[in-house]
Design a protein around this motif. Structure first.
Motif, PDB file in Angstrom:
ATOM      1  N   THR A  88     -16.868 -85.607  58.090  1.00 54.86           N
ATOM      2  CA  THR A  88     -18.284 -85.876  57.844  1.00 54.86           C
ATOM      3  C   THR A  88     -18.469 -87.286  57.320  1.00 54.86           C
ATOM      4  O   THR A  88     -17.581 -87.839  56.649  1.00 54.86           O
ATOM      5  CB  THR A  88     -18.890 -84.880  56.841  1.00 54.86           C
ATOM      6  N   GLU A  91     -22.608 -87.298  52.287  1.00 54.46           N
ATOM      7  CA  GLU A  91     -22.334 -86.683  50.992  1.00 54.46           C
ATOM      8  C   GLU A  91     -22.714 -85.210  50.982  1.00 54.46           C
ATOM      9  O   GLU A  91     -21.953 -84.356  50.516  1.00 54.46           O
ATOM     10  CB  GLU A  91     -23.109 -87.439  49.905  1.00 54.46           C
ATOM     11  N   LEU A  94     -20.178 -82.696  52.525  1.00 53.30           N
ATOM     12  CA  LEU A  94     -18.801 -82.591  52.053  1.00 53.30           C
ATOM     13  C   LEU A  94     -18.385 -81.157  51.728  1.00 53.30           C
ATOM     14  O   LEU A  94     -17.284 -80.733  52.110  1.00 53.30           O
ATOM     15  CB  LEU A  94     -18.599 -83.492  50.831  1.00 53.30           C
ATOM     16  N   THR A  97     -17.845 -79.244  55.007  1.00 51.08           N
ATOM     17  CA  THR A  97     -16.698 -79.789  55.731  1.00 51.08           C
ATOM     18  C   THR A  97     -15.389 -79.268  55.141  1.00 51.08           C
ATOM     19  O   THR A  97     -14.473 -78.869  55.880  1.00 51.08           O
ATOM     20  CB  THR A  97     -16.729 -81.323  55.693  1.00 51.08           C
ATOM     21  N   ALA A  98     -15.287 -79.268  53.819  1.00 49.51           N
ATOM     22  CA  ALA A  98     -14.073 -78.771  53.168  1.00 49.51           C
ATOM     23  C   ALA A  98     -13.859 -77.291  53.441  1.00 49.51           C
ATOM     24  O   ALA A  98     -12.720 -76.843  53.690  1.00 49.51           O
ATOM     25  CB  ALA A  98     -14.149 -79.028  51.670  1.00 49.51           C
ATOM     26  N   ASN A 109      -9.786 -81.930  52.442  1.00 49.44           N
ATOM     27  CA  ASN A 109      -9.738 -81.722  50.997  1.00 49.44           C
ATOM     28  C   ASN A 109     -10.124 -80.290  50.665  1.00 49.44           C
ATOM     29  O   ASN A 109     -10.954 -79.675  51.357  1.00 49.44           O
ATOM     30  CB  ASN A 109     -10.689 -82.695  50.303  1.00 49.44           C
ATOM     31  N   ILE A 114     -13.556 -80.852  46.118  1.00 51.05           N
ATOM     32  CA  ILE A 114     -14.860 -81.427  46.469  1.00 51.05           C
ATOM     33  C   ILE A 114     -15.927 -80.992  45.466  1.00 51.05           C
ATOM     34  O   ILE A 114     -16.755 -81.802  45.015  1.00 51.05           O
ATOM     35  CB  ILE A 114     -15.261 -81.015  47.900  1.00 51.05           C
ATOM     36  N   ARG A 118     -18.006 -83.673  43.016  1.00 49.53           N
ATOM     37  CA  ARG A 118     -19.458 -83.769  43.205  1.00 49.53           C
ATOM     38  C   ARG A 118     -20.203 -83.394  41.934  1.00 49.53           C
ATOM     39  O   ARG A 118     -21.359 -83.778  41.761  1.00 49.53           O
ATOM     40  CB  ARG A 118     -19.913 -82.890  44.366  1.00 49.53           C
ATOM     41  N   HIS A 286     -16.190 -90.599  44.977  1.00 45.71           N
ATOM     42  CA  HIS A 286     -16.772 -89.992  46.175  1.00 45.71           C
ATOM     43  C   HIS A 286     -15.705 -89.837  47.250  1.00 45.71           C
ATOM     44  O   HIS A 286     -14.919 -90.762  47.491  1.00 45.71           O
ATOM     45  CB  HIS A 286     -17.908 -90.855  46.724  1.00 45.71           C
ATOM     46  N   ALA A 287     -15.706 -88.699  47.912  1.00 44.66           N
ATOM     47  CA  ALA A 287     -14.769 -88.440  49.016  1.00 44.66           C
ATOM     48  C   ALA A 287     -15.432 -88.815  50.339  1.00 44.66           C
ATOM     49  O   ALA A 287     -15.478 -88.030  51.293  1.00 44.66           O
ATOM     50  CB  ALA A 287     -14.355 -86.975  49.018  1.00 44.66           C
ATOM     51  N   ARG A 288     -15.944 -90.008  50.387  1.00 45.79           N
ATOM     52  CA  ARG A 288     -16.639 -90.513  51.579  1.00 45.79           C
ATOM     53  C   ARG A 288     -16.647 -92.027  51.520  1.00 45.79           C
ATOM     54  O   ARG A 288     -16.272 -92.636  50.524  1.00 45.79           O
ATOM     55  CB  ARG A 288     -18.085 -90.002  51.617  1.00 45.79           C
TER      56      ARG A 288
END
Length: 415
Positions: A88, A91, A94, A97-98, A109, A114, A118, A286-288
């Motif tokens: 993805t 935000e 996420l 997606t996980a 992840n 996640i 967040r 952030h994981a993005r």
């Protein structure tokens, strides 16, 4: 032979930046021979044809409902229409997606990680437990609770949503008298779920990177410039940040160790921090990818970089570039923040937007429309992103081109 299949969760956001990110992500997938399947909100699909038309299929799915998104993905698999990778750019997508990656046993992840990052308060607590300096943070559910925090600590303070992005609802409180205004600035859904944090005085940066084989790889450090308080809206970026090598290494090592502690292992990352007189203080994780056209700056500054494609290659077990890579060029972004009012005309836009060094140009308002006050990222009137040989040249050119754009605004009447 059936090509590998990529599920792009969330598609593109309706803003020009979101579309540009998604288009780059899909193009890099197609260049690798992947079939791209996109899911997003119906209204977003209708508004983002540039991205949708590049995908092999696009379907309306409420990705903010993670359970529904997982059910949809599992049903596809039962019909023999499964996926080989999931990713993805957004935000809000996420969590889904996980959970899809976990349900389909694909690289990604974990949902727990996640959820941890967040939740800004939980992420702060986890990093503080591991010894990373953090702003003092208090999770509040009422104005009375927030007032007690102010009474029992020294300011200034920052009031912000517990979950969010784009500087939405974030404001500085210099004294207790400013608390009601800051609480009123929160989005409605955060009125009883917000943070009061200590204000960190320092120079702010972000670190951009990706994971390879579960290990974080820093691509660049970005220098940030923000509009004056009380809000924290980013006005400009320069990449790579002109840091002395020892400090750059310290920043990179701090961020990579923090990512390991948090348990992030896949995709892209964007980590905010301050360099203060007392050392490095970590901000949000952030994981993005970072916003504000950082994807265009990175693609220009790091020779041969295709960051989305490298994430797909990593997911599929394909070879990815070995060893660390640095920036051989530089980029800078400048955002427009004209005064609020009714826009009469914009002067100099065509000349600035068509300069040969421009990597991306966005004008978010048109004559006759109302220019909003710039109190969050989505309220900015437009941007220019440029590429140059070094950070100093990039920043100077971005300022020069942005200063050549003039907004003729009819001021709003003051009650």
């Amino acid at each position: 032979m059936t090509p590998p299949s990529l599920l792009l969760v969330g598609g593109a956001g309706p803003a020009p930046l979101g579309i540009d990110v998604a288009v780059m992500a899909i193009e890099q997938a197609r260049a690798r021979g992947l079939a791209v399947h996109l899911i997003g909100h119906a209204e977003d699909l209708a508004a983002t044809r540039d991205a949708v038309d590049l995908a092999d299929t696009a379907e309306a799915v409420d990705f903010e409902d993670s359970e529904a998104a997982v059910t949809w993905a599992l049903d596809r698999g039962r019909r023999g229409e499964g996926f080989d990778a999931v990713f993805t750019c957004r935000e809000l997508a996420l969590p889904a997606t996980a959970r899809i990656a976990e349900a389909l046993d694909l690289p990604g992840n974990s949902p727990e990680v996640i959820d941890l990052i967040r939740s800004k308060a939980d992420c702060r607590h986890r990093l503080a437990e591991a010894g990373f300096p953090q702003p003092a943070s208090h999770h509040c559910t009422s104005a009375a609770q927030a007032r007690r925090v102010l009474d029992e600590s020294h300011g200034p303070w920052v009031v912000k949503p517990r979950v969010g992005s784009g500087s939405e609802g974030v404001s500085l409180v210099s004294s207790p008298t400013g608390l009601p205004g800051a609480l009123g600035h929160l989005p409605p859904e955060s009125a009883q779920d917000f943070l009061v944090e200590s204000y960190v005085s320092g120079t702010e940066y972000s670190v951009e990177g990706l994971f390879r084989g579960g290990e974080p790889q820093v691509l660049a450090i970005t220098a940030k410039e923000k509009l004056p308080p009380p809000f924290f809206v980013e006005q400009a970026h320069t990449l790579p940040a002109p840091l002395p090598p020892p400090l750059r290494r310290q920043v990179e090592e701090t961020v990579t160790e923090a990512l390991r502690v948090l348990g992030l292992r896949h995709g892209l990352f964007h980590v905010e921090l301050w360099v203060t007189d007392d050392g490095i203080v970590l901000g949000e994780v952030h994981a993005r990818l970072g916003g504000d056209y950082i994807h265009r700056l990175l693609a220009h500054a790091v020779e041969g970089l295709e960051m989305f494609g490298e994430v797909y290659d990593d997911s599929l077990g394909r070879d990815t570039p070995a060893g660390p890579r640095g920036c051989t060029r530089a980029g800078a972004t400048r955002y427009f923040s004209p005064p609020p009012g009714r826009l009469r005309e914009v002067h100099g836009w065509h000349e600035a937007a068509h300069h040969p060094a421009v990597l991306a140009a966005e004008l978010a308002v048109a004559p006759g429309e109302r220019v909003a006050a710039t109190d969050e990222s989505d309220g900015r009137a437009g941007a220019l992103a440029v590429g140059a040989a070094d950070p100093g040249q990039a920043r100077a050119l971005a300022i020069e081109l942005a200063d050549g754009v003039r907004f003729d605004v009819e001021p709003e009447e003051t009650p």
